[in-house]
Design a protein around this motif. Structure first.
Motif: not given
Length: 386
Positions: A26, A30, A33, A181-184, A186, A188, A366, A368
């Motif tokens: 993770t 980042k 990125e 990883n809050l994109n994964v 989260k 559903q 988070e 970032e």
């Protein structure tokens, strides 16, 4: 900045991995990125070969292990030192990061700065596992700490507990949580929850409290005969090679009687699949005897799940009991079962607790923000005189 992680844990597709691997994966992506270069060096724990992989823009070097009785540690460290020098000559490294024992035999190269991130070392876990500190591993850990330029801890607990055994030598030390990883992980909203389902995730080993969880099942089933416990995670092995899962199946499940039929060992799965399993579970429970932080609890919390975590170690840093989750005494089988039963009896309250837990994780894990804290700390290390 060029950051090099020394670890054998970087995930390989279709192979199981643990929390350290998840963290390295993770944070590495980042950092890339954000414009930094990331290399990973480790002894290949997946196949008996040399492998070079480019995972996106993360460069992973898995080195073929050299097995020499009594000297494996020496030759494998030589391999890592050689690869470090090679990579540094091609693209100068600024920071080398590894875990507690990782710097014991690393040849330091100027002007690289060397950092230890506390993932839970030999001294740290010896107490929880009721075993003596190995003089050899203890020696390596002390030597490694002396050679470090800085330290990072995921929780106040791992910082203070490690300090009972090892000195930080007045070097820079920062508490920085592991990111989620809050994109994964989260909510559903379309996933159907399996009623009466309990989920455990993590390496299936003594320090994760799996045995105590199994022994709590008969009392839970007296309350609700439909409960099913699903255990996801890779196996762990005793020093003599015996499987911990086989130990649980042969020595623990038989004493549970009919309750054993409600326990399901599901094996290791990818973190993407794990997110789906969290979503489908009614309650997620992680009664660890000891953790540095524990990624599984905040991962499940991020998905708006009711989480029962350990009151030991950093548990109270993550969960406020009956506000953002539930805490249990992992050494007390009755307390584990009582917390599960309370959750089953208080569905309305648990929805509020789960929502509070999700909001806490969104604010504190988070990626970032945590990545920037790591970058800032790396810069602090680089600007600290030797």
């Amino acid at each position: 900045m060029h950051i090099c992680f020394i670890t054998n844990e970087y995930p390989k597709l279709d192979f199981p991995h643990g929390g350290i691997g998840t963290f390295i994966h993770t944070i590495s992506h980042k950092l890339v990125e954000k414009g930094h270069r990331v290399s990973v060096i480790g002894i290949n724990s997946y196949t008996f070969t040399d492998e070079k992989e480019q995972d996106g823009d993360v460069f992973v070097h898995r080195l073929r292990p050299k097995i020499v009785k009594g000297l494996t540690w020496y030759f494998n460290n030589q391999l890592i030192n050689k690869k470090l020098t090679e990579i540094h000559n091609q693209s100068p490294i600024d920071i080398v990061e590894t875990s507690e024992l990782g710097l014991a035999f690393i040849k330091k190269i100027k002007p690289i700065k060397y950092m230890i991130r506390l993932h839970g070392g030999h001294h740290f876990f010896a107490e929880a596992e009721h075993r003596k500190v190995s003089w050899w591993k203890g020696f390596q850990e002390k030597r490694s700490f002396k050679r470090a330029d800085a330290f990072s801890a995921a929780s106040q607990y791992v910082k203070s507990h490690t300090a009972k055994y090892l000195s930080y030598h007045n070097k820079p030390l920062e508490i920085i949580k592991f990111p989620i990883n809050l994109n994964v992980f989260k909510p559903q909203l379309t996933t159907k929850v399996k009623k009466n389902s309990l989920l455990f995730a993590g390496t299936v080993c003594e320090k994760k409290g799996v045995e105590q969880l199994l022994k709590a099942m008969p009392k839970v089933l007296e309350h609700n005969e439909n409960i099913q416990l699903y255990i996801y995670g890779r196996d762990w092995f005793f020093s003599d090679g015996r499987s911990y899962i086989e130990y649980l199946k042969k020595d623990v499940l038989p004493i549970l009687g009919e309750s054993a039929n409600h326990v399901h060992f599901m094996g290791a799965i990818s973190f993407i699949d794990l997110a789906n399993k969290y979503a489908a579970s009614e309650i997620c429970i992680f009664p660890s005897l000891m953790e540095t932080l524990g990624l599984v609890a905040p991962e499940a919390m991020a998905m708006n799940k009711l989480v029962i975590f350990s009151e030991c170690g950093p548990g109270p840093e993550i969960i406020v009991h009956k506000k953002t989750g539930l805490l249990c005494n992992p050494y007390d089988i009755d307390d584990i079962s009582n917390q599960i039963i309370w959750a089953l009896n208080h569905e309305k309250e648990c929805k509020v607790i789960a929502k509070n837990g999700m909001e806490y994780v969104l604010s504190n894990f988070e990626i970032e923000t945590i990545t920037q804290k790591n970058i800032d700390f790396y810069n602090t290390i680089l600007n600290t005189p030797n």
